[in-house]
Motif scaffolding. Structure first.
Motif, mmCIF file in Angstrom:
data_model
loop_
_atom_site.group_PDB
_atom_site.id
_atom_site.type_symbol
_atom_site.label_atom_id
_atom_site.label_comp_id
_atom_site.label_asym_id
_atom_site.label_seq_id
_atom_site.Cartn_x
_atom_site.Cartn_y
_atom_site.Cartn_z
ATOM 1 N N GLY A 1 6.127 65.618 93.301
ATOM 2 C CA GLY A 1 5.786 65.317 94.680
ATOM 3 C C GLY A 1 4.490 65.989 95.106
ATOM 4 O O GLY A 1 3.686 66.433 94.278
ATOM 5 N N VAL B 1 4.078 63.217 89.387
ATOM 6 C CA VAL B 1 5.210 62.302 89.262
ATOM 7 C C VAL B 1 5.656 62.238 87.811
ATOM 8 O O VAL B 1 4.874 62.526 86.895
ATOM 9 N N LEU C 1 3.279 54.978 95.754
ATOM 10 C CA LEU C 1 2.789 54.974 94.384
ATOM 11 C C LEU C 1 2.607 53.539 93.914
ATOM 12 O O LEU C 1 3.551 52.744 93.937
ATOM 13 N N ASP D 1 7.760 57.656 96.670
ATOM 14 C CA ASP D 1 8.053 58.817 95.841
ATOM 15 C C ASP D 1 9.204 59.606 96.468
ATOM 16 O O ASP D 1 9.052 60.159 97.561
#
Length: 332
Positions: A23, A36, A80, A94
């Motif tokens: 994150g 990620v 994302l 996310d």
């Protein structure tokens, strides 16, 4: 940069604090980085609400770990943009940019053992966080070293969505954007020694698959019903009571359709008029919690908060109870 230890923990699925590395994170120079873990991803971009690229993440390795630093001082809510190795692309939120699921008071009461309605906090609860629709998962497992949510939405891969441990109360929690009612899920756990356990259904799940399948199913909570005054009078200590106890699976079948069970509406059409005509005041159902073995008649439950799928969706159960009350029948 992520340490080799952190990367190894993510790849092996035994990292004890995924929110510490995944994150958004503030860097020493005031900028923000994003990391990620997306196995099977080829390229990942951090984009804003308009689709503008904030960060083109760089692959740390070939297994799906990506990271990058924003050019600006900080980043707002982001998504994302993922291009997968199979050529497909998707725009996803996310999970590791969202805050805590449990409120401080809920965590306090759960830790103290005095929470009066834990079934409303634990389990899978569809909700909106930071304007994003998804499901908040929470399960009490204080002796686990890692807990993950797994389901069709992440290929049942326990490495993809490890949860946050609320150490003050032993609850693991995670908000999964885009996961809604009808999604199948379970929990994957490592015990205190790091041994992988079998997948576990949700002890506070509100719905489950029909046997022989055993996954929990995300379900919206039904709104609370305020008892009517006539029901209060019918249940008074000096009111007459005559109870008809019944196992719904044995009440009546449909031979022309493979000897199937009646659904909730069909039971309301046949069982309730019979009980009323015979002058019973209450219908007592043998356990309707989800259970795996028909021969147990419901006395071996595996989902105490999930009405069995044998007779249809939970909304049908609510209609059954409402129909019973309309006929002045209580339901036990």
């Amino acid at each position: 940069m992520l340490s080799a230890h952190d990367i190894d923990g993510l790849l092996r699925g035994n990292h004890r604090d995924p929110f510490a590395v995944l994150g958004p994170h503030a860097e020493d120079d005031g900028r923000w980085s994003v990391r990620v873990f997306l196995p099977g991803a080829a390229d990942v971009e951090v984009v804003d609400g308009a689709g503008a690229i904030l960060i083109a993440l760089s692959p740390v390795n070939a297994e799906g770990v990506f990271e990058g630093v924003a050019a600006d001082a900080q980043i707002a809510d982001y998504r994302l943009n993922v291009r997968w190795a199979d050529g497909n692309a998707s725009l996803v939120d996310d999970p590791y940019r969202f805050g805590a699921v449990l409120g401080d008071m809920d965590a306090w009461l759960l830790a103290e053992g005095s929470h009066l309605r834990p079934f409303e906090i634990l389990g899978a609860n569809p909700r909106v966080m930071a304007g994003v629709h998804g499901t908040a998962f929470a399960v009490w497992a204080p002796n686990a070293s890692r807990v993950s949510v797994v389901g069709d939405f992440n290929h049942w891969d326990g490495r993809r969505h490890p949860m946050r441990l609320r150490r003050e109360c032993g609850v693991w929690e995670l908000f999964l954007p885009g996961v809604g009612p009808g999604a199948r899920y379970k929990y994957e756990l490592l015990d205190a020694s790091g041994t992988l356990l079998r997948l576990k259904a949700d002890p506070c799940g509100r719905a489950a698959e029909l046997r022989p399948s055993t996954a929990s199913v995300v379900s919206e909570p039904l709104p609370a019903v305020v008892p009517r005054p006539d029901r209060a009078r019918a249940n008074a200590i000096d009111a007459p009571i005559s109870i008809y106890e019944v196992h719904l699976g044995s009440w009546r079948r449909i031979p022309e359709e493979g000897n199937r069970w009646l659904n909730w509406d069909e039971l309301a059409d046949s069982l309730l008029p019979y009980a009323s005509e015979m002058a019973f005041t209450h219908v007592e159902l043998l356990p309707v919690s989800e259970h795996p073995f028909d021969g147990s008649w419901g006395y071996q439950p595996i989902g105490l908060y999930a009405v069995t799928a044998r007779f249809g969706p939970i909304e049908g159960f609510r209609r059954f109870v409402e129909r019973a009350h309309e006929m002045e029948l209580g339901v036990i």
